[in-house]
Design a protein around this motif. Structure first.
Motif, PDB file in Angstrom:
ATOM      1  N   ILE A 162     -14.345   2.506   8.770  1.00 12.02           N
ATOM      2  CA  ILE A 162     -14.456   1.075   9.031  1.00 12.02           C
ATOM      3  C   ILE A 162     -15.527   0.871  10.091  1.00 12.02           C
ATOM      4  CG2 ILE A 162     -13.235  -0.967   9.853  1.00 12.02           C
ATOM      5  CD1 ILE A 162     -10.678   0.558   8.831  1.00 12.02           C
ATOM      6  N   LEU A 202      -5.670  -3.612   9.625  1.00 12.53           N
ATOM      7  CA  LEU A 202      -6.859  -3.307   8.830  1.00 12.53           C
ATOM      8  C   LEU A 202      -6.500  -2.908   7.402  1.00 12.53           C
ATOM      9  CD1 LEU A 202      -8.826  -1.205  11.449  1.00 12.53           C
ATOM     10  CD2 LEU A 202      -9.445  -3.450  10.588  1.00 12.53           C
ATOM     11  N   GLY A 203      -5.213  -2.792   7.132  1.00 14.72           N
ATOM     12  CA  GLY A 203      -4.799  -2.496   5.765  1.00 14.72           C
ATOM     13  C   GLY A 203      -4.267  -1.088   5.578  1.00 14.72           C
ATOM     14  N   LEU A 204      -4.123  -0.317   6.638  1.00  8.58           N
ATOM     15  CA  LEU A 204      -3.543   1.011   6.474  1.00  8.58           C
ATOM     16  C   LEU A 204      -2.078   0.878   6.098  1.00  8.58           C
ATOM     17  CD1 LEU A 204      -6.148   1.869   8.047  1.00  8.58           C
ATOM     18  CD2 LEU A 204      -4.805   3.787   8.862  1.00  8.58           C
ATOM     19  N   PRO A 205      -1.634   1.715   5.173  1.00  7.63           N
ATOM     20  CA  PRO A 205      -0.266   1.553   4.676  1.00  7.63           C
ATOM     21  C   PRO A 205       0.781   1.893   5.726  1.00  7.63           C
ATOM     22  CG  PRO A 205      -1.255   3.547   3.800  1.00  7.63           C
ATOM     23  CD  PRO A 205      -2.328   2.847   4.560  1.00  7.63           C
ATOM     24  N   ILE A 225      -9.227   8.057   9.540  1.00 11.90           N
ATOM     25  CA  ILE A 225      -9.483   7.013   8.545  1.00 11.90           C
ATOM     26  C   ILE A 225     -10.337   5.910   9.136  1.00 11.90           C
ATOM     27  CG2 ILE A 225      -8.408   5.249   7.125  1.00 11.90           C
ATOM     28  CD1 ILE A 225      -6.020   6.985   6.802  1.00 11.90           C
ATOM     29  N   VAL A 226     -10.098   5.613  10.396  1.00 13.77           N
ATOM     30  CA  VAL A 226     -10.791   4.488  11.023  1.00 13.77           C
ATOM     31  C   VAL A 226     -12.307   4.663  10.968  1.00 13.77           C
ATOM     32  CG1 VAL A 226     -10.963   3.106  13.107  1.00 13.77           C
ATOM     33  CG2 VAL A 226      -8.842   4.244  12.561  1.00 13.77           C
TER      34      VAL A 226
END
Lengths: 411, 326
Positions: B313, B261-264, B309-310
């Motif tokens: 989304i 999903l783009g998390l670093p 963080i999720v």
């Protein structure tokens, strides 16, 4: 351009100097026209504002750090944006007035003995710790420069709950039968959920071991309670920004609802009827600030620091005070406010004259007093801070379902 | 996990086998230019699910043997041919016996279990999902009986359960589950590391350690795998190792989903692995086991933070049709 024939070309075209600019992404809390215009005038570079609603703002800040230079939001959502890696640490050595920032922001309470409140007190997210975590152990680098903050409560209709009721207002009113069908909550899961939780606890319906870090069972119980009241028709709406909140009051659709301070200055003929509560259980507090985007470096980073330092300088704090928000560096703010303004907003004194808001209209009538009293009094009565709790992902999805159902009924 | 057969092609991925068949039939002209290739009919013909057919068609598109057009599916040949819509069954494809056998031996649940497991594990951060058996059967192109085998395996591994109305449900993955799984890791993995000490592939671990920092393609996941393969899994206690693998599985899938999903990636984790591998390589094993326990506590905190963080989304991520958000 070829060097040999540069002379005529240079004379013909005026030199193109690219204006320096700083892009700020944030919410209506701090992104005010008056602040932006003054910042531009004082700093000598363009300041662009991109104003978003709370949840969109944090999502877009996390996903697109390249699209802004400064992020102005609340400490509680650093859990999202910081851990996404969208921001860079702020070096407090480059913040001239760092030592003027109050203890509420820097150590967690306005005095050593003050109760800190449950949840994400800003200090718990302030300092960058080893391993990239955020925590209260003091150090040189911080995640967000603390700026505005406030202690929120709810507003109520004096026709329903009485004007001079000797019993102080209680969060329980947000679930009170007397207001059935005329109750609204703010739709932000790290905020509205706590208004509801404080209400449920105050009403004796539920008890939380730690209201700021609910278990799955506690979240389920709270959502079941809200859903039961929703089915009974208690809630008429949810709102996402100050304008929507004001509309609900102006249209006389609510008897009690979550409130943000600037809304009280925007209620026209309802101002006498719909008033701010100083709840017996204490306040739900929040703390805002400004952060630097990950990509800033060199000259652009310098602009970022100039802007951060300017924020503490007094003018911005004065504008914030006029919409009911406190500033982390109050001494500077005091010097930028008229004595009567300072006395009303910070000291809880009655207004010596009509007081103006950020854009020039009268927001406080002479003789009025701020609910809850002085800054000291209010800051000492923080029950819980806006918080992104451990089970936030679960809670936010449950909250979104609840909000969807409330608003489906309305359509 | 793959069925053992004497056919060497049985070990090939299905999309590879399907692309072989299609490629051969395009090149030898059995499939004419402009013929519309649709996933569904090819899946029926090959007795497989649609997923590998999709992958095979993408592969052929990369080779420019087929191309996308303004409609569903792909057209055979280079751009420009008019679409020709006919049932692929009419063309009597040349399917080599060995490939056919290999496709046939893949009729059991084991062949697509991994894909389903990945999907079922990674959806759980988004909440609770109902698994619709009929949809799963249609999606995989298999019978309900096979689907039940898949589901009971997922249940055994703790990925799904039945709700009060006897529906299969996955998730939600909560912070509590995550915390518990990491707590368990911090208890059992250092213990397994101690048991494994005499059997650790020290050379491999040293090599991995030296690659950290020097090889930018190295990801925390690679190091986690190396730790498992060269150290922990070598403990002479299969029950313990199996328990560790089962406990990690959900965490690994979720992690992969979040990174997708783009998390670093976590740069600090790389440093911790360097220290850990250094301690393992240099003995005694106790110090490495202690460090591993601390490392897992830190990883727990990081993963809890990632879970929050999720929340930003939405559920609008693409899920396979058999997973219905509750």
């Amino acid at each position: 351009m070829a060097q040999s024939d540069a002379t005529t070309a240079d004379l013909a075209a005026p030199p193109q100097i690219k204006r320096r600019r700083l892009r700020v992404r944030g919410t209506s809390i701090t992104l005010l026209k008056e602040v932006r215009e003054r910042a531009q005038a004082d700093l000598g570079f363009d300041v662009e504002y991109e104003l978003l609603e709370f949840v969109d703002c944090q999502r877009m800040a996390a996903l697109e750090p390249e699209a802004y230079d400064i992020y102005e939001q609340c400490f509680h959502n650093l859990d999202i944006v910081w851990f996404w890696g969208a921001l860079q640490p702020i070096d407090t050595d480059r913040i001239q007035d760092w030592d003027k920032i109050t203890d509420l922001s820097k150590t967690g309470g306005i005095s050593k003995y003050a109760w800190r409140g449950h949840g994400d007190a800003p200090v718990r997210k302030l300092y960058v710790q080893p391993g990239g975590f955020l925590g209260p152990k003091q150090g040189r680098y911080i995640s967000m420069l603390p700026t505005v903050h406030n202690m929120d409560s709810f507003g109520f209709d004096t026709r329903v709950f009485g004007k001079g009721d000797p019993r102080a207002p209680s969060w329980a009113w947000l679930l009170d039968r007397r207001a059935k069908g005329r109750i609204a909550l703010v739709d932000e899961p790290a905020i509205g959920l706590f208004d509801a939780a404080l209400a449920a606890e105050a009403a004796g319906e539920l008890q939380f071991t730690d209201v700021s870090n609910m278990t799955i069972a506690e979240i389920d119980a709270l959502m079941a309670l809200l859903d039961d009241r929703r089915r009974q028709g208690y809630f008429c709406a949810t709102w996402r920004n100050a304008n929507e909140a004001a509309e609900l009051v102006l249209q006389d659709r609510v008897s009690v609802q979550s409130m943000w301070s600037p809304v009280y200055s925007n209620m026209g003929k309802m101002a006498e009827t719909f008033v701010e509560a100083a709840p017996i259980e204490g306040y739900r507090a929040w703390h805002g600030g400004a952060s630097l985007s990950r990509h800033l470096q060199g000259a652009q980073l310098d602009l970022g620091y100039e802007y951060l330092n300017w924020w503490l300088d007094g003018y911005a704090g004065a504008v914030m005070a006029r919409q009911g928000y406190y500033m982390s560096a109050p001494d500077r703010t005091k010097s930028a406010l008229a004595p009567e303004e300072w006395a009303y907003w910070y000291e809880g004194a009655s207004a010596a004259r009509d007081l103006l808001g950020p854009s020039g209209g009268v927001v406080v009538k002479a003789g009025a007093r701020r609910a809850g009293g002085s800054y000291q009094d209010r800051a000492n009565r923080i029950a819980v801070w806006n918080t992104v709790m451990e089970e936030y992902n679960y809670a936010a999805r449950a909250w979104a379902r609840f909000v969807r159902r409330v608003n489906e009924v309305q359509k | 996990m793959t069925a053992r057969t004497n056919n060497p092609l049985a070990q090939e991925p299905r999309y590879e086998l399907i692309s072989q068949v299609l490629r051969k039939n395009i090149l030898n002209g059995v499939l004419p230019k402009g013929l519309v290739l649709l996933e569904g009919p090819i899946a029926v013909l090959m007795q497989t699910s649609r997923m590998p057919v999709q992958a095979a068609l993408r592969l052929l598109a990369d080779e420019e043997l087929v191309h996308r057009f303004d409609g569903r599916g792909y057209l055979v040949g280079a751009v420009g041919a008019a679409p020709l819509r006919r049932d692929i069954g009419e063309f009597h494809l040349d399917i080599p016996q060995q490939v056919d056998d290999a496709l046939q031996t893949r009729g059991t649940w084991k062949h697509f279990y991994d894909e389903v497991e990945e999907q079922v594990a990674s959806c759980q951060v988004f909440g609770e999902f109902r698994i619709v058996e009929t949809e799963l059967a249609a999606y995989l192109g298999v019978s309900r009986t096979v689907v039940r085998d898949v589901l009971s395996r997922l249940q055994e591994r703790g990925l799904i359960h039945k709700d009060n109305s006897s529906h299969w449900v996955a998730g939600p993955l909560t912070a509590r589950t995550l915390r518990e799984k990491f707590e368990l890791r911090a208890i059992i993995e250092p213990a397994a590391l101690r048991l494994a000490a005499p059997f650790i592939q020290y050379g491999q671990i040293e090599e991995m350690r030296d690659r950290i920092g020097a090889d930018p393609s190295l990801k925390p996941e690679d190091l986690e795998n190396a730790l498992m393969e060269h150290c922990i899994a070598r403990a002479k206690n299969t029950s313990l190792v199996e328990m560790i693998q089962n406990n990690q599985m959900l965490l690994t899938s979720v992690n992969r989903a979040l990174t997708g999903l783009g998390l670093p990636e976590d740069a600090i984790a790389l440093d911790q692995y360097r220290t850990l591998f250094d301690l393992i390589a240099r003995h005694p094993i106790d110090s490495a086991a202690e460090y591993l326990r601390d490392h897992l506590h830190i990883m727990a905190a990081k993963n809890l933070a990632r879970m929050k963080i999720v929340a930003v989304i939405s559920e609008a991520v693409d899920f396979p049709p058999y997973l219905i958000v509750q």
